[in-house]
Design a protein around this motif. Structure first.
Motif, PDB file in Angstrom:
ATOM      1  N   ALA A 107       0.825  -1.209   0.000  1.00  0.00           N
ATOM      2  CA  ALA A 107       0.000   0.000   0.000  1.00  0.00           C
ATOM      3  C   ALA A 107       0.858   1.258   0.000  1.00  0.00           C
ATOM      4  CB  ALA A 107      -0.921  -0.007   1.225  1.00  0.00           C
ATOM      5  N   VAL A 108       1.879   1.276   0.852  1.00  0.00           N
ATOM      6  CA  VAL A 108       2.787   2.426   0.919  1.00  0.00           C
ATOM      7  C   VAL A 108       3.492   2.614  -0.424  1.00  0.00           C
ATOM      8  CG1 VAL A 108       4.916   3.297   1.984  1.00  0.00           C
ATOM      9  CG2 VAL A 108       3.100   2.326   3.417  1.00  0.00           C
ATOM     10  N   LEU A 109       3.920   1.513  -1.035  1.00  0.00           N
ATOM     11  CA  LEU A 109       4.575   1.585  -2.345  1.00  0.00           C
ATOM     12  C   LEU A 109       3.634   2.213  -3.371  1.00  0.00           C
ATOM     13  CD1 LEU A 109       6.905   0.772  -4.325  1.00  0.00           C
ATOM     14  CD2 LEU A 109       5.577  -1.309  -4.750  1.00  0.00           C
ATOM     15  N   THR A 110       2.380   1.783  -3.400  1.00  0.00           N
ATOM     16  CA  THR A 110       1.412   2.300  -4.354  1.00  0.00           C
ATOM     17  C   THR A 110       1.254   3.810  -4.211  1.00  0.00           C
ATOM     18  OG1 THR A 110       0.226   0.186  -4.366  1.00  0.00           O
ATOM     19  CG2 THR A 110      -0.981   2.124  -5.143  1.00  0.00           C
ATOM     20  N   LEU A 111       1.150   4.279  -2.979  1.00  0.00           N
ATOM     21  CA  LEU A 111       1.001   5.725  -2.740  1.00  0.00           C
ATOM     22  C   LEU A 111       2.279   6.472  -3.102  1.00  0.00           C
ATOM     23  CD1 LEU A 111      -0.930   5.549   0.645  1.00  0.00           C
ATOM     24  CD2 LEU A 111      -1.864   6.256  -1.571  1.00  0.00           C
ATOM     25  N   ARG A 160     -10.937   4.704  -5.169  1.00  0.00           N
ATOM     26  CA  ARG A 160     -11.790   3.696  -4.544  1.00  0.00           C
ATOM     27  C   ARG A 160     -11.137   2.323  -4.563  1.00  0.00           C
ATOM     28  NH1 ARG A 160     -17.262   3.867  -7.022  1.00  0.00           N
ATOM     29  NH2 ARG A 160     -17.326   5.780  -5.784  1.00  0.00           N
ATOM     30  N   GLN A 161     -10.471   1.988  -5.654  1.00  0.00           N
ATOM     31  CA  GLN A 161      -9.790   0.697  -5.724  1.00  0.00           C
ATOM     32  C   GLN A 161      -8.681   0.606  -4.685  1.00  0.00           C
ATOM     33  OE1 GLN A 161      -7.502  -0.334  -9.320  1.00  0.00           O
ATOM     34  NE2 GLN A 161      -8.589  -2.290  -9.349  1.00  0.00           N
ATOM     35  N   PHE A 162      -7.977   1.725  -4.469  1.00  0.00           N
ATOM     36  CA  PHE A 162      -6.941   1.715  -3.430  1.00  0.00           C
ATOM     37  C   PHE A 162      -7.560   1.417  -2.068  1.00  0.00           C
ATOM     38  CE2 PHE A 162      -4.658   3.685   0.041  1.00  0.00           C
ATOM     39  CZ  PHE A 162      -3.392   3.161  -0.123  1.00  0.00           C
ATOM     40  N   CYS A 163      -8.674   2.066  -1.769  1.00  0.00           N
ATOM     41  CA  CYS A 163      -9.332   1.830  -0.484  1.00  0.00           C
ATOM     42  C   CYS A 163      -9.791   0.380  -0.361  1.00  0.00           C
ATOM     43  CB  CYS A 163     -10.510   2.777  -0.299  1.00  0.00           C
ATOM     44  SG  CYS A 163     -10.029   4.510  -0.083  1.00  0.00           S
ATOM     45  N   GLN A 164     -10.354  -0.157  -1.434  1.00  0.00           N
ATOM     46  CA  GLN A 164     -10.890  -1.512  -1.378  1.00  0.00           C
ATOM     47  C   GLN A 164      -9.793  -2.576  -1.311  1.00  0.00           C
ATOM     48  OE1 GLN A 164     -15.125  -0.740  -3.754  1.00  0.00           O
ATOM     49  NE2 GLN A 164     -13.536  -1.972  -4.721  1.00  0.00           N
ATOM     50  N   HIS A 165      -8.661  -2.309  -1.937  1.00  0.00           N
ATOM     51  CA  HIS A 165      -7.585  -3.304  -1.977  1.00  0.00           C
ATOM     52  C   HIS A 165      -6.556  -3.118  -0.876  1.00  0.00           C
ATOM     53  CE1 HIS A 165      -7.954  -5.352  -6.095  1.00  0.00           C
ATOM     54  NE2 HIS A 165      -9.091  -4.731  -5.865  1.00  0.00           N
ATOM     55  N   PHE A 166      -6.476  -1.938  -0.301  1.00  0.00           N
ATOM     56  CA  PHE A 166      -5.435  -1.687   0.687  1.00  0.00           C
ATOM     57  C   PHE A 166      -5.970  -1.132   2.008  1.00  0.00           C
ATOM     58  CE2 PHE A 166      -3.077  -1.391  -3.385  1.00  0.00           C
ATOM     59  CZ  PHE A 166      -2.148  -2.388  -3.164  1.00  0.00           C
ATOM     60  N   LEU A 167      -6.547   0.054   1.969  1.00  0.00           N
ATOM     61  CA  LEU A 167      -6.931   0.718   3.208  1.00  0.00           C
ATOM     62  C   LEU A 167      -7.951  -0.087   4.004  1.00  0.00           C
ATOM     63  CD1 LEU A 167      -6.726   3.180   5.076  1.00  0.00           C
ATOM     64  CD2 LEU A 167      -8.567   4.235   3.742  1.00  0.00           C
ATOM     65  N   ASN A 168      -9.050  -0.477   3.378  1.00  0.00           N
ATOM     66  CA  ASN A 168     -10.119  -1.158   4.108  1.00  0.00           C
ATOM     67  C   ASN A 168      -9.680  -2.499   4.695  1.00  0.00           C
ATOM     68  OD1 ASN A 168     -11.696   1.024   3.433  1.00  0.00           O
ATOM     69  ND2 ASN A 168     -12.776  -0.002   1.779  1.00  0.00           N
ATOM     70  N   PRO A 169      -9.020  -3.371   3.924  1.00  0.00           N
ATOM     71  CA  PRO A 169      -8.564  -4.627   4.548  1.00  0.00           C
ATOM     72  C   PRO A 169      -7.536  -4.419   5.652  1.00  0.00           C
ATOM     73  CG  PRO A 169      -7.748  -4.432   2.278  1.00  0.00           C
ATOM     74  CD  PRO A 169      -8.779  -3.364   2.471  1.00  0.00           C
ATOM     75  N   ARG A 240      -2.151  16.190  -0.778  1.00  0.00           N
ATOM     76  CA  ARG A 240      -2.358  16.131   0.672  1.00  0.00           C
ATOM     77  C   ARG A 240      -3.162  14.888   1.058  1.00  0.00           C
ATOM     78  NH1 ARG A 240      -2.844  21.880   0.295  1.00  0.00           N
ATOM     79  NH2 ARG A 240      -5.122  21.788   0.287  1.00  0.00           N
ATOM     80  N   VAL A 241      -4.156  14.541   0.240  1.00  0.00           N
ATOM     81  CA  VAL A 241      -4.942  13.334   0.513  1.00  0.00           C
ATOM     82  C   VAL A 241      -4.053  12.095   0.468  1.00  0.00           C
ATOM     83  CG1 VAL A 241      -6.740  11.808  -0.389  1.00  0.00           C
ATOM     84  CG2 VAL A 241      -7.169  14.252  -0.231  1.00  0.00           C
ATOM     85  N   LEU A 242      -3.195  12.009  -0.542  1.00  0.00           N
ATOM     86  CA  LEU A 242      -2.312  10.860  -0.671  1.00  0.00           C
ATOM     87  C   LEU A 242      -1.335  10.772   0.497  1.00  0.00           C
ATOM     88  CD1 LEU A 242      -1.497  10.952  -4.496  1.00  0.00           C
ATOM     89  CD2 LEU A 242      -3.177   9.530  -3.319  1.00  0.00           C
ATOM     90  N   LEU A 243      -0.802  11.908   0.921  1.00  0.00           N
ATOM     91  CA  LEU A 243       0.114  11.922   2.066  1.00  0.00           C
ATOM     92  C   LEU A 243      -0.623  11.529   3.344  1.00  0.00           C
ATOM     93  CD1 LEU A 243       2.180  15.134   1.234  1.00  0.00           C
ATOM     94  CD2 LEU A 243       3.021  12.774   1.219  1.00  0.00           C
ATOM     95  N   HIS A 244      -1.875  11.978   3.464  1.00  0.00           N
ATOM     96  CA  HIS A 244      -2.672  11.604   4.631  1.00  0.00           C
ATOM     97  C   HIS A 244      -2.948  10.106   4.630  1.00  0.00           C
ATOM     98  CE1 HIS A 244      -6.616  11.094   6.783  1.00  0.00           C
ATOM     99  NE2 HIS A 244      -5.882  11.694   7.707  1.00  0.00           N
ATOM    100  N   LEU A 245      -3.308   9.551   3.468  1.00  0.00           N
ATOM    101  CA  LEU A 245      -3.526   8.115   3.365  1.00  0.00           C
ATOM    102  C   LEU A 245      -2.258   7.341   3.710  1.00  0.00           C
ATOM    103  CD1 LEU A 245      -5.635   7.825   0.077  1.00  0.00           C
ATOM    104  CD2 LEU A 245      -6.348   7.051   2.346  1.00  0.00           C
ATOM    105  N   ARG A 246      -1.129   7.854   3.243  1.00  0.00           N
ATOM    106  CA  ARG A 246       0.140   7.180   3.535  1.00  0.00           C
ATOM    107  C   ARG A 246       0.399   7.132   5.029  1.00  0.00           C
ATOM    108  NH1 ARG A 246       5.449   6.826   4.356  1.00  0.00           N
ATOM    109  NH2 ARG A 246       6.784   5.812   2.780  1.00  0.00           N
ATOM    110  N   GLY A 247       0.156   8.254   5.701  1.00  0.00           N
ATOM    111  CA  GLY A 247       0.345   8.293   7.145  1.00  0.00           C
ATOM    112  C   GLY A 247      -0.585   7.331   7.869  1.00  0.00           C
ATOM    113  N   MET A 248      -1.844   7.291   7.433  1.00  0.00           N
ATOM    114  CA  MET A 248      -2.804   6.354   8.028  1.00  0.00           C
ATOM    115  C   MET A 248      -2.335   4.925   7.888  1.00  0.00           C
ATOM    116  SD  MET A 248      -6.665   7.540   7.001  1.00  0.00           S
ATOM    117  CE  MET A 248      -7.333   6.010   7.667  1.00  0.00           C
ATOM    118  N   VAL A 249      -2.001   4.544   6.661  1.00  0.00           N
ATOM    119  CA  VAL A 249      -1.611   3.169   6.370  1.00  0.00           C
ATOM    120  C   VAL A 249      -0.356   2.770   7.144  1.00  0.00           C
ATOM    121  CG1 VAL A 249      -0.673   1.681   4.550  1.00  0.00           C
ATOM    122  CG2 VAL A 249      -2.733   3.040   4.119  1.00  0.00           C
ATOM    123  N   ALA A 250       0.647   3.647   7.129  1.00  0.00           N
ATOM    124  CA  ALA A 250       1.927   3.323   7.757  1.00  0.00           C
ATOM    125  C   ALA A 250       1.819   3.196   9.276  1.00  0.00           C
ATOM    126  CB  ALA A 250       2.969   4.380   7.390  1.00  0.00           C
TER     127      ALA A 250
END
Length: 466
Positions: A107-111, A160-169, A240-250
Motif C-alpha cells: 500500500a505504501v509503495l502504491t502511494l 476507490r480501488q486503493f481503499c478496497q484493496h489496501f486501506l479497508n482490509p 495532501r490526501v495521498l500523504l494523509h492516506l500514507r500516514g494512516m496506512v503506515a
C-alpha cells in the motif's frame, strides 16, 4: 482464406491467461520468456513515462519492474507499438497469501509511486493489489502500463480501488482480525467501504481519517461511477490526501492475538537444547545440498528458512500462522539479503487456480517447485490433524521437490504427537518410522539420517529418485 505463408509462427508462444483486462497491452510468453505487448493506444503514455524520467526513477529505486525493449518485435498479434522484456520474478504471490506487513508495504509503495508520478505529470489509473509482486521481501509494481498522463481536472480514478484493496482490509486487520486478509481469495475486487464500515467497531467513527475514507464513503461504494473524496481536488489537495492516506496506512498495526505456533521453538517444546541440536544438524545437512531455490514448508518463525537463505538459496517460507509469518516478514524486511519471500498458506488446503476461467491466479502447488525443500515438524500434523496418509504427504512433497528434501520424523511417543493424536488412536498403527521410510522411498533415496537426542526425533536428508 488466409494463405499458409501469412500465418505467423506461434510455436512456443502463449498469452498469459490472466492478462486481458487492459486495452493498453498484455503479457505473453515466447519460448517461456515473459514479454509485455504495448498497444498503440498506450504509445503517448509510454513516451511520457520514459521521456519524463519517471520510469528510470522508479526502476532505479526498485519500485517499478525494470524492462528492456525488444527491438523490431511486432507482438503476439503483429500489432504491437513495442514489446518489453520485463525482469523475471522467480515466484508469483497474491494478496490472500500476504501478511499484514506485506499488504501494508504494498500500500505504501502504491502511494509513493503515485506521488512520484504526479510530480512527473502522470498518475496511476489502477491501484490493484494484484499489480504488486514481491521481489524477495520487497514490493514492486509489475504493471508498467498502469501509469497514464495526469489530468488535473479529473479525480484520481483509482482512489476507490486503493481503499478496497489496501486501506479497508488493513483497517479490518488492525481493528478486527488479521486473518481477514485471507478473504481476498473470494473478494477479488477488494473490501468495499460498506463492508468495512459494518465490521469496524463504533469507536473508529471518532478517527477523522477512518470517518472520511470509510464511514462517510460507504454510501458511495455501491455506485461504481460516483464521486469520491478526491473528485474535485486540485493537484495540491490530491497530494495532501495521498500523504494523509500514507500516514494512516503506515501507522496501522495488526490486531495482536496469541497463536498456536508463533513460539513453537521457545515455549511449546523442550526449548533451547532441542533447538540448538536441531539447528546444528539442519545446517550440516543443508551444506550437503545444492541448487538455487528452496521452499520451507511450515516455516513457523523462519529460523530454518534463514539458514537456507544464508546458504545462498532463494527461499519461499510458508506457514498458515498469519502472526508468525508477519513477524518473519518484518524481520526479513530489515535483512540486507533480499532472497526470502514469506507466504501465508495452509499446505493442507492450498489455494486453487482462481479468477476468470480459473486462469488469472495459478494454484499454489504449481508455484512451489524448488530445488531443495525443508519440511520440519510437519508430517505428524498433516497425518493426525488432517488425516492425510503418509503416502499422500510423500507424493505431494515429491511433486514440488526437484532434488533434495530435509524432513523431520516426529515419533508417535513424542509429546506433541501424543497431544495431536488424542481421539485418533485408530491412526496410530499406520504411523511409524518404518511406515514413514516406506512412504518416502517411493520418491526419494535416503542420503543421511540424524537422530536428535533431546526429543528422539529423526532428521533425514533425502534425494529425489532419478
Amino acid at each position: 482464406m488466409t494463405k499458409r505463408n501469412q500465418v505467423p509462427d506461434l510455436t512456443g508462444v502463449r498469452r498469459l491467461g490472466g492478462s486481458f483486462r487492459d486495452p493498453a497491452g498484455f503479457l505473453f510468453f515466447e519460448n517461456d520468456i515473459p514479454l509485455r505487448q504495448v498497444n498503440p493506444v498506450y504509445a503517448d503514455n509510454f513516451k511520457l513515462l520514459t521521456g519524463s524520467g519517471l520510469y528510470q526513477e522508479l526502476s532505479d529505486a526498485g519500485q517499478l519492474i525494470s524492462h528492456e525493449i525488444v527491438p523490431e518485435h511486432k507482438g503476439l498479434d503483429g500489432k504491437a507499438w513495442c514489446v518489453l522484456r520485463p525482469k523475471w520474478l522467480s515466484f508469483v504471490s497474491y494478496p490472500y497469501e500476504w501478511s499484514f506487513f506485506q499488504l501494508q508495504q504494498a500500500a505504501v509503495l502504491t502511494l509513493d509511486i503515485n506521488l512520484k508520478a504526479m510530480a512527473k505529470g502522470m498518475i496511476l489509473k489502477d491501484a490493484s493489489a494484484w499489480n504488486i509482486q514481491f521481489d524477495g521481501c520487497r514490493p514492486v509494481l509489475v504493471d508498467t502500463l498502469s501509469l497514464e498522463r495526469y489530468d488535473k481536472s479529473k479525480p484520481w480514478v483509482a482512489y476507490r480501488q486503493f481503499c478496497q484493496h489496501f486501506l479497508n482490509p488493513l483497517l479490518l486487520a488492525a481493528y478486527c482480525d488479521a486473518t481477514v486478509l485471507q478473504e481476498f481469495i473470494f473478494r477479488r475486487e477488494g473490501f468495499s467501504a460498506a463492508y468495512a464500515a459494518s465490521r469496524l467497531p463504533w469507536r473508529t467513527r471518532l478517527n477523522l481519517g477512518i470517518l472520511m475514507h470509510v464511514h462517510l464513503n460507504k454510501r458511495l461504494s455501491v455506485n461504481t461511477s460516483g464521486s469520491d473524496p478526491a473528485a474535485t481536488f486540485s493537484f495540491e489537495k490530491l497530494e495532501r490526501v495521498l500523504l494523509h492516506l500514507r500516514g494512516m496506512v503506515a501507522s496501522l498495526k495488526p490486531r495482536a492475538s496469541k497463536t498456536t505456533w508463533e513460539d513453537y521453538y521457545s515455549g511449546s517444546i523442550s526449548g533451547e537444547g532441542y533447538l540448538n541440536e536441531k539447528a546444528a544438524v539442519v545446517e550440516e545437512l543443508i551444506q550437503l545440498t545444492n541448487g538455487i531455490t528452496a521452499t520451507d514448508l511450515g516455516c513457523n518463525n523462519g529460523y530454518f528458512s534463514r539458514m537456507l537463505q544464508q546458504a545462498g538459496y532463494r527461499v519461499i517460507a510458508i506457514d498458515s500462522d498469519v502472526q508468525a509469518i508477519d513477524q518473519l516478514a518484518r524481520a526479513n524486511h530489515q535483512s540486507p539479503v533480499n532472497s526470502l519471500l514469506t507466504i501465508v498458506a495452509d499446505i493442507s488446503n492450498p489455494s486453487p487456480a482462481l479468477g476468470w476461467r480459473n486462469s488469472e491466479d495459478k494454484q499454489l502447488i504449481d508455484r512451489l517447485e524448488a530445488d531443495t525443500c525443508l519440511s520440519l515438524a510437519l508430517w505428524h500434523h498433516l497425518y493426525f490433524q488432517y488425516n492425510i496418509p503418509l503416502a499422500d504427504i510423500a507424493a505431494f512433497t515429491a511433486s514440488i521437490c526437484r532434488q533434495f528434501l530435509i524432513v523431520e520424523y516426529v515419533p508417535v511417543d513424542d509429546k506433541k504427537t501424543q497431544i495431536i493424536s488424542r481421539g485418533k488412536e485408530q491412526l496410530i498403527p499406520g504411523y511409524s518410522r518404518e511406515a514413514f521410510e516406506k512412504a518416502v522411498s517411493v520418491f526419494f533415496r535416503i542420503i543421511e539420517i540424524r537422530m536428535l537426542s533431546e526429543e528422539k526425533r529423526i532428521i533425514y536428508l533425502l534425494k529425489r529418485n532419478t
